[in-house]
Structure formats: structure tokens, C-alpha cells
Design a protein around this motif. Structure first.
Motif, short mmCIF file in Angstrom:
data_model
loop_
_atom_site.label_atom_id
_atom_site.label_comp_id
_atom_site.label_asym_id
_atom_site.label_seq_id
_atom_site.Cartn_x
_atom_site.Cartn_y
_atom_site.Cartn_z
N LEU A 182 2.88 -4.19 5.73
CA LEU A 182 1.59 -4.14 6.40
C LEU A 182 1.61 -3.18 7.59
CD1 LEU A 182 0.62 -7.93 6.29
CD2 LEU A 182 -0.57 -6.06 5.13
N ASP A 237 -5.56 -8.15 1.76
CA ASP A 237 -4.88 -9.33 2.29
C ASP A 237 -3.60 -9.52 1.49
OD1 ASP A 237 -4.37 -11.66 3.69
OD2 ASP A 237 -5.51 -12.91 2.31
N VAL A 239 -0.23 -11.74 1.22
CA VAL A 239 0.36 -12.99 1.69
C VAL A 239 1.47 -13.46 0.76
CG1 VAL A 239 -1.78 -13.74 2.80
CG2 VAL A 239 -1.33 -14.39 0.44
N ARG A 252 -4.94 -9.68 -2.23
CA ARG A 252 -6.38 -9.82 -2.44
C ARG A 252 -7.09 -8.65 -1.77
NH1 ARG A 252 -4.74 -15.14 -1.57
NH2 ARG A 252 -5.25 -16.59 -3.27
N ASP A 253 -8.13 -8.17 -2.40
CA ASP A 253 -8.95 -7.10 -1.84
C ASP A 253 -10.38 -7.60 -1.77
OD1 ASP A 253 -9.83 -4.72 -0.84
OD2 ASP A 253 -9.58 -3.57 -2.69
#
Length: 287
Positions: A182, A237, A239, A252-253
Motif C-alpha cells: 500500500l 481496499d 486487506v 476490493r475496488d
């Protein structure tokens, strides 16, 4: 106990068997549906658990031949369908062997076995059947069942990598890796990757994915960082999660799940492989 209740009580174990044999949950569910129809029509079965195990195994053996033909025509790299297993629907995960036989890395290795070798390995390693029981299920001599299992272990063992750290330790290491991704911290990413690390991605021609495996620490680190920071991903996202019973990651987008992946740790604790599924048809059973 009625037939429906008897089948329901065996369902998690049978689904776990079929999934390990086929690597696809939808196919495994179809096998169980066929098995139930046969169970409904059966009569005078003395040991239902053994009968159902035999039926499911043989249905899977029949499907493996056609499945492999389809996978040869698959667009790009084929990877097993990732699943969430915390609800116990794929049977018990009480032993190391049971958990390992469900991992994406092991399911990829099992693709290299012949169907009978795969059956012997799964029945023995994941479900603890004796060689005699395996021979009965496969309708072969016990000596042949032993031979199938030992051949499978040898072929799988050549590629098997074991990392002795606990799932909790691997989860913490994965969190560090994801945090570095990230941040775009290439130095940390490279430090956590083995020199000969490989990244495989399965898009099935329906989602973005590298057409071929990406080899090498530097290239894999750049690939991971580049994907996370690609301009088209505005609400990404990334995780940690649990996939096939082991630490993995979900991407996730804009709230939509677009990828699920699992890193494989080598004996020295470095990541030797990353397997990522982006084919939307294969992401329905992850969460």
C-alpha cells in the motif's frame, strides 16, 4: 435416521473430499447432487458413510478427465477456486494434513497427479483412510493402493515447501507485506520475497491478470506495487483474510471484490509464491 438426515450429516466431509479432488467448489456441489440422487435410489446399504465416500470419489474421478481437458483450453493460468472454510462446510481442519490438503498451493500440486493418485492421496492424507479402505473405494488391490499413495507423496513431496511458523505468525508477516504494498515500499517487498519468487494470476480471460507467471524477486515486487497503485484503481481496499484455511488477502475496488490471493512461505520464511485469482466466476465463495 432418514436418508436426507444421513446425507446431511455426511455432507461437509463429502464436499471437502470432492473439492480437494476437483479444485472447484461448483463442480464439487454438482458431484454431491449426483451422489444424493444415487443415495435416494439405493437400497440395503450397510455402511452409508463408506458407500457415500466411494460414490463421491468415483464421480470425481469421472469428472477429472473432462476437467483437465477444459483446463488445457483455459485462458491464461488456471488456479483452484478459492473458498472460505471457517464455517466448517468442507469438513474438519483439525490436523496439519487436513489443512494443508485444502491450501491453494497443495491443490495446484495435486493437479500434477493422475486421478487415481490424487484420490489415494486425498483419502489418506486429508481423511485418514487406511490403505485397505482406499483400495476398497478405488476397487483395486491393497498393494496397488499403497503404490498409488506413495507415488503421489513422492511427486508432491518434490515440490512441497513447509514453513513451520504458525498461521498467526504468517498473518503478521502478511500484514507487513500488504502494508508495504500500500505504501509502494519496494525495498520491504523485495526483502520479504525469495530471490526466485513467482507470481501466478488467474483471470480466465474475464478480468485483468498477467498471462504468464512473473518470476524473480524484483519483478514480483514491482508487479504487486504496480497493481495496487494502478491509476484505474481509485477506491482500492487491500486487506488480510483467511482463504482455504490459510492467511491470504482480499482486494476490493469500490466495494467490489476483484481479487483474492494467497502467499506461500518457504522454509526460510520468505514468500516463494503468490497465487491470485481475479476471475469473477471464482470469487463467489471467498466471502
Amino acid at each position: 435416521m432418514g436418508k436426507l438426515d444421513r446425507f446431511a450429516s455426511n455432507r461437509p466431509r463429502l464436499l471437502g473430499l470432492a473439492y480437494r479432488m476437483l479444485g472447484e467448489l461448483a463442480e464439487a456441489e454438482d458431484v454431491l447432487q449426483d451422489a444424493y440422487l444415487r443415495w435416494e435410489r439405493s437400497d440395503g446399504v450397510e455402511v452409508p458413510e463408506a458407500w457415500l465416500t466411494t460414490v463421491v470419489t468415483n464421480l470425481c474421478l469421472n469428472r477429472l478427465t473432462s476437467a483437465r481437458a477444459r483446463r488445457e483450453q483455459y485462458v491464461g493460468t488456471w488456479l483452484p477456486e478459492p473458498v472460505a472454510v471457517l464455517d466448517g462446510r468442507l469438513g474438519p481442519l483439525e490436523t496439519v494434513e487436513q489443512r494443508e490438503s485444502l491450501s491453494l498451493g497443495m491443490l495446484v500440486l495435486l493437479e500434477r497427479l493422475t486421478p487415481p493418485e490424487r484420490a489415494a492421496f486425498v483419502l489418506r492424507e486429508a481423511f485418514g483412510h487406511s490403505h485397505r479402505e482406499v483400495a476398497g473405494i478405488l476397487d483395486v488391490e491393497e498393494a496397488h493402493a499403497r503404490q498409488l499413495y506413495h507415488r503421489a507423496r513422492e511427486r508432491v513431496g518434490e515440490e512441497r515447501t513447509r514453513f513451520s511458523a504458525s498461521p498467526e505468525q504468517r498473518s503478521r508477516m502478511l500484514e507487513v507485506f500488504l502494508s508495504a504494498a500500500l505504501r509502494g515500499d519496494l525495498a520491504t517487498l523485495e526483502h520479504m520475497l525469495a530471490e526466485d519468487a513467482v507470481s501466478w494470476a488467474d483471470g480466465g480471460g474475464k478480468a485483468a491478470a498477467a498471462a504468464r507467471p512473473v518470476h524473480g524477486r524484483v519483478r514480483v515486487a514491482r508487479l504487486v506495487s504496480g497493481l495496487v497503485h494502478h491509476p484505474r484503481h481509485t477506491g482500492l481496499d487491500l486487506v488480510a483474510g483467511t482463504i482455504n484455511g490459510e492467511p491470504g488477502f482480499l482486494v476490493r475496488d469500490g466495494g467490489t471484490l476483484i481479487a483474492a490471493g494467497v502467499p506461500e512461505f518457504g522454509p526460510d520464511g520468505l514468500i516463494v509464491a503468490i497465487r491470485t485469482v481475479t476471475n469473477p466466476d471464482k470469487l463467489t465463495h471467498v466471502v
